[in-house]
Design a protein around this motif. Sequence first.
Motif, short mmCIF file in Angstrom:
data_model
loop_
_atom_site.label_atom_id
_atom_site.label_comp_id
_atom_site.label_asym_id
_atom_site.label_seq_id
_atom_site.Cartn_x
_atom_site.Cartn_y
_atom_site.Cartn_z
N THR A 146 -5.46 9.94 0.74
CA THR A 146 -5.87 8.79 0.38
C THR A 146 -4.86 7.87 0.26
O THR A 146 -3.58 8.12 0.52
N SER A 147 -5.21 6.43 0.42
CA SER A 147 -4.33 5.40 0.41
C SER A 147 -4.57 4.30 -0.61
O SER A 147 -5.79 3.95 -1.13
N LEU A 148 -3.25 3.95 -1.37
CA LEU A 148 -3.57 3.30 -2.48
C LEU A 148 -3.06 1.76 -2.33
O LEU A 148 -1.98 1.68 -1.73
N ILE A 177 -5.23 8.98 -10.02
CA ILE A 177 -4.48 7.58 -9.85
C ILE A 177 -5.16 6.62 -10.65
O ILE A 177 -4.37 5.53 -10.99
N CYS A 178 -6.60 6.36 -10.39
CA CYS A 178 -7.18 5.16 -11.13
C CYS A 178 -6.79 5.22 -12.94
O CYS A 178 -6.74 4.37 -13.41
N HIS A 224 -5.85 2.90 5.88
CA HIS A 224 -5.01 1.61 5.64
C HIS A 224 -4.87 0.74 6.71
O HIS A 224 -3.84 0.35 7.24
N GLU A 228 0.61 -1.22 -0.19
CA GLU A 228 -0.08 -0.04 0.03
C GLU A 228 0.80 1.06 -0.17
O GLU A 228 1.87 1.25 0.53
N CYS A 238 -8.46 2.57 -4.15
CA CYS A 238 -7.91 3.58 -3.13
C CYS A 238 -8.98 3.57 -1.74
O CYS A 238 -10.23 3.14 -2.09
N GLU A 289 -8.01 10.63 -6.45
CA GLU A 289 -8.16 9.14 -6.60
C GLU A 289 -8.53 8.96 -8.11
O GLU A 289 -8.21 7.87 -8.70
#
Length: 363
Positions: free
Chosen positions: A211-213, A321-322, A232, A177, A228, A318
Amino acid sequence: MGRPIAALVLSVEERAYLERQVRRHRVARSFSERCRIILRCADGLTSKAVGAELGVHEHTVGKWRRRFLKDRIDGLCDDARPGRPRTIDDDQVAAVIESTLATTPHDATHWSLRSMAKQTGLSHTTIRRIWTAFGLQPHRSETFKLSTDPLFVDKVRDIIGLYLSPPDRALVLCVDEKSQIQALDREQPVLPMMPGMPERRTHNYVRHGTTSLFAALDVASGFVIGKCYKRHRASEFLDFLKEIDARVPDELDVHVVMDNYATHKTPRIRAWLARRPRYHVHFTPTSASWINQVERRFAELTRKQIQRGVHTSVRQLEADICAFIEAHNAHPKPYRWTKSADEILASVKRFCHKANATLCGEL
């Protein structure tokens, strides 16, 4: 019939030395050419024939033949050239090197050209030449981290074995993550790049949340499964494992490579994995994130999307990121792991010996 030519006979050591110089890539071209001349002369060719073969004048061949017959290998080196006499002796050079390596200035953590020049009484250009000649760069500093995991060797061999020779009918996934990714907006508009001017942005920013991926990289294809989450915790990690389970065909075993983060080892996670025998977990050694290939994908995400990105909300972050993951998955490309476990362990061993020798020298 012309002047008789003295026979040029090489000893075994001389021939081996000359052949090594010819093969070396970093030897001066002029010296390499002289070695070729002597080797061809030793084969019994005349100066004219050697010159025609190597593209030099026969007088040049005769010159180096005579010098070699007189002084052997030393005769192939350049003579001392006329010019300004040397003003700095070897003791002064040694003093500069010793001061650079063994001392620090009283008002700084490392020497600069001018501080060392002031300390030694030499010019800063002289210090630059000395440092350059001996490869000294006091302004540079690098970091390192050695794993203290007692099972370091076993874990390295296990994971590298998965990379170089994955099991049949199985999927190898690198899971991790990237937490606390900040949605940052600049206080003033970004000035776009123009001819002669780079893109400019204010150094201060406004935070709009994090946010956390969670991501899983397929080692064989380079395909990434990413999602996302606001936090976490172990619950989010369990949800991501269920996401992986839903997208991996049931007939395949799954080998998961992940680090020793606390959320990866909670009782809920262990129980979920225990109920699914097709899952095989491989923990990386502590302080060895470099062995997890998904970290390289995180680095690309940071460099290409996050570092210079402007995001006014977490939702926008997010979405970017996506979009990055989807664009990559449209044309996935796996990383090519080249080093074997033995090569990695040998490299770590060499570094440990060098570090130990340095510390012992200081003590």
